[in-house]
Scaffold this motif. Structure first.
Motif, PDB file in Angstrom:
ATOM      1  N   ARG A  74      43.903  40.135  46.314  1.00  0.00           N
ATOM      2  CA  ARG A  74      44.668  39.934  45.067  1.00  0.00           C
ATOM      3  C   ARG A  74      44.886  38.445  44.801  1.00  0.00           C
ATOM      4  O   ARG A  74      44.819  37.997  43.654  1.00  0.00           O
ATOM      5  CB  ARG A  74      46.009  40.661  45.150  1.00  0.00           C
ATOM      6  N   HIS A  77      41.598  37.115  43.327  1.00  0.00           N
ATOM      7  CA  HIS A  77      40.868  38.078  42.489  1.00  0.00           C
ATOM      8  C   HIS A  77      40.090  37.414  41.354  1.00  0.00           C
ATOM      9  O   HIS A  77      39.018  37.886  40.985  1.00  0.00           O
ATOM     10  CB  HIS A  77      41.821  39.152  41.940  1.00  0.00           C
ATOM     11  N   LYS A  78      40.580  36.308  40.804  1.00  0.00           N
ATOM     12  CA  LYS A  78      39.872  35.673  39.690  1.00  0.00           C
ATOM     13  C   LYS A  78      38.543  35.067  40.162  1.00  0.00           C
ATOM     14  O   LYS A  78      37.509  35.227  39.497  1.00  0.00           O
ATOM     15  CB  LYS A  78      40.753  34.613  39.046  1.00  0.00           C
ATOM     16  N   ILE A  96      37.242  42.040  37.146  1.00  0.00           N
ATOM     17  CA  ILE A  96      38.633  41.899  37.589  1.00  0.00           C
ATOM     18  C   ILE A  96      39.201  43.260  37.972  1.00  0.00           C
ATOM     19  O   ILE A  96      39.855  43.417  39.011  1.00  0.00           O
ATOM     20  CB  ILE A  96      39.491  41.231  36.490  1.00  0.00           C
ATOM     21  N   ASP A  97      38.945  44.266  37.139  1.00  0.00           N
ATOM     22  CA  ASP A  97      39.411  45.624  37.458  1.00  0.00           C
ATOM     23  C   ASP A  97      38.836  46.105  38.790  1.00  0.00           C
ATOM     24  O   ASP A  97      39.526  46.750  39.582  1.00  0.00           O
ATOM     25  CB  ASP A  97      39.006  46.600  36.351  1.00  0.00           C
ATOM     26  N   ARG A 100      40.521  44.181  41.766  1.00  0.00           N
ATOM     27  CA  ARG A 100      41.876  44.708  41.953  1.00  0.00           C
ATOM     28  C   ARG A 100      41.830  46.140  42.487  1.00  0.00           C
ATOM     29  O   ARG A 100      42.686  46.550  43.278  1.00  0.00           O
ATOM     30  CB  ARG A 100      42.636  44.666  40.630  1.00  0.00           C
ATOM     31  N   ALA A 103      41.485  46.030  46.192  1.00  0.00           N
ATOM     32  CA  ALA A 103      42.784  45.753  46.807  1.00  0.00           C
ATOM     33  C   ALA A 103      43.659  47.001  46.802  1.00  0.00           C
ATOM     34  O   ALA A 103      44.355  47.295  47.782  1.00  0.00           O
ATOM     35  CB  ALA A 103      43.482  44.615  46.063  1.00  0.00           C
ATOM     36  N   ASN A 104      43.612  47.756  45.715  1.00  0.00           N
ATOM     37  CA  ASN A 104      44.393  48.983  45.606  1.00  0.00           C
ATOM     38  C   ASN A 104      43.983  50.001  46.674  1.00  0.00           C
ATOM     39  O   ASN A 104      44.820  50.687  47.270  1.00  0.00           O
ATOM     40  CB  ASN A 104      44.215  49.578  44.206  1.00  0.00           C
TER      41      ASN A 104
END
Length: 476
Positions: A74, A77-78, A96-97, A100, A103-104
């Motif tokens: 996170r 992430h960029k 990006i989705d 993330r 990470a989720n």
């Protein structure tokens, strides 16, 4: 960029390199080693040496480390998303989705680390049993190029939480973000050798990993031909397998559906990641009563999609991942017209213009008047081509949905619960969505039936696939 073996960067034993090319510009992004059989052997040896100490940690300890890795993903992430777009092609918002999302997934597996995996069985006078689940050992994971970061999370999360060590082979065209994330695991404190990444071709590095006698399980996401090859190579030594081999997902839109919502669902379901998704909408079936209205709105919106470099703001759809992938789609479209198997309603060609010449761009394409036995409906089309058919009733829609040899996902768009029950009961699919498509949170088991493969990823079901039962029988 180098491989990661035993927690350290490794240039490999050979001198060969693989070029990773930006699919939007044709420019070189990075070179990675073309891993050899010796590199795979070194990675497996590293994982084998690390297994004892890692498996003896508590699941809670392993979960805490996954949580720390998720924090670092996170944090970065960029940068990770930009790298993913440069090597894979998808629009930056999708990248990006995806980052993330990885990470989720790691956070989810960290969150379930405290739950006991096992059961106690009382047998009365015969005694008592304690059934536990233990890790398999060294596992292998082979990652595809279409969703490399999400699928890395699907495989790494449950494998490591369960106490296994892992050797991961990324796709040759999109290995860079996988390597960066593996480095973040090391930064998070993952012991050396627990996660190793070997870059290289499927023919050399992939086959060496699949055939290695110390690899107890292979988890593979990719095409059916390779999946069958893996099954053959592992058959003699009875390695555990998870094979996700693609799909030809139908989307059924009933007469009572919310048309605007369903149109948006069809566009996202088919053209997300330029249609390069296993669970993408690959066949669209419209009830005769709403077909005309639906097609007017769908055609207008598809023609309005902005195709371009995924790093440019406002891009709706990026390029296909490789020239070979673009050429496959061009061949599919040519055969549609050559074999009289449909009518091109919009798209059907590469994107014109000088700025698109060096990229693998193809227009979002709608196809109508498709006969039921067309190749477009039988095979998995991995790109931005959507065939559209009509049907008179639910029974016909289910029958058409089940004509495919695949059985990964399917969706029905309706307000009627009886329709949902009938569809869910009779359609051949591992996951059925209602009034949506593509959504796959980490809590939900994912996998298919028939030609779509064997096994499940995500959720507790993935933990089961990376462990085996071990029983303690207490006779009093």
């Amino acid at each position: 960029m180098e491989m990661l073996i035993n927690g350290k960067a490794d240039a490999g034993n050979g001198s060969a390199w693989i070029e990773v090319i930006n699919p939007a510009t044709g420019e070189l992004v990075e070179r990675v080693p073309a891993g050899s059989k010796d590199d795979v052997n070194a990675a497996v040896e590293s994982a084998d040496l690390a297994f004892g100490a890692w498996s003896e940690k508590t699941m809670r300890e392993r979960g805490l480390l996954l949580g720390r890795a998720a924090e670092l993903v996170r944090r970065d992430h960029k940068q990770l998303a930009e790298l993913l777009t440069r090597e894979q092609g998808k629009p930056i918002r999708e990248a990006i989705d995806e980052v993330r999302g990885c990470a989720n997934i790691l956070e989810y597996y960290a969150s379930i680390a405290g739950k006991p995996a096992g059961e106690a069985v009382s047998l009365g006078k015969a005694g008592d049993c304690l059934v536990t689940r233990v890790p398999l050992g060294v596992c292998g994971a082979i990652i595809p190029w279409n969703m490399p970061v999400i699928i890395m999370g699907w495989k790494v999360g449950p494998a490591l939480l369960s106490g296994n060590t892992l050797v991961l082979k990324p796709a040759s065209t999109a290995p860079l973000t996988n390597l960066k994330i593996a480095g973040l695991f090391s930064e998070a404190g993952l012991p050396a050798g627990v996660l190793n990444v070997v870059t290289g071709s499927g023919e050399i590095a992939g086959e060496a990993l699949v055939q290695h006698k110390r690899v107890k399980k292979i988890s593979f996401t990719g095409n059916g031909i390779t999946g069958r090859r893996i099954r053959e190579l592992t058959g003699n030594r009875l390695a555990a397998l998870t094979l996700e081999l693609g799909g030809s997902d139908p989307m059924i839109v009933m007469a009572d559906a919310d048309v605007k919502k369903a149109v948006e669902g069809a566009i996202r379901g088919r053209f997300y990641n330029a249609g390069q998704v296993c669970t993408a909408v690959k066949r669209l079936y419209l009830h005769e009563k709403i077909a005309e209205e639906f097609m007017r709105e769908l055609t207008t919106k598809v023609e309005g999609l902005k195709v371009g470099n995924g790093l440019v703001p406002g891009t709706d759809m990026g390029p296909l991942n490789s020239p070979a992938q673009r050429d496959r789609i061009a061949t599919v479209v040519h055969e549609i017209t050559a074999n009289d198997e449909g009518k091109i309603l919009t798209g059907g060609c590469p994107v014109p213009g000088k700025e698109y010449e060096r990229g693998n761009f193809y227009k979002p394409t709608l196809v109508g008047d498709v006969p039921p036995d067309a190749a477009l409906l039988k095979n998995e089309i991995f790109g931005p081509v959507l065939p559209v058919m009509t049907f008179p009733d639910l029974a016909t829609a289910i029958a058409e949905a089940n004509r495919s040899l695949y059985g990964l996902g399917a969706s029905v768009w309706t307000r009627d619960l009886a329709t949902v029950k009938e569809f869910f009961t009779h359609v051949h699919a591992g996951i059925v969505w209602v009034n949506r498509h593509l959504t796959l949170p980490p809590e939900v088991p994912f996998g298919g039936t028939e030609e779509s493969g064997i096994g499940r990823e995500n959720g507790f079901h993935a933990i089961d696939s990376y462990t085996q039962t071990k029983t303690l029988f207490l006779g009093w």
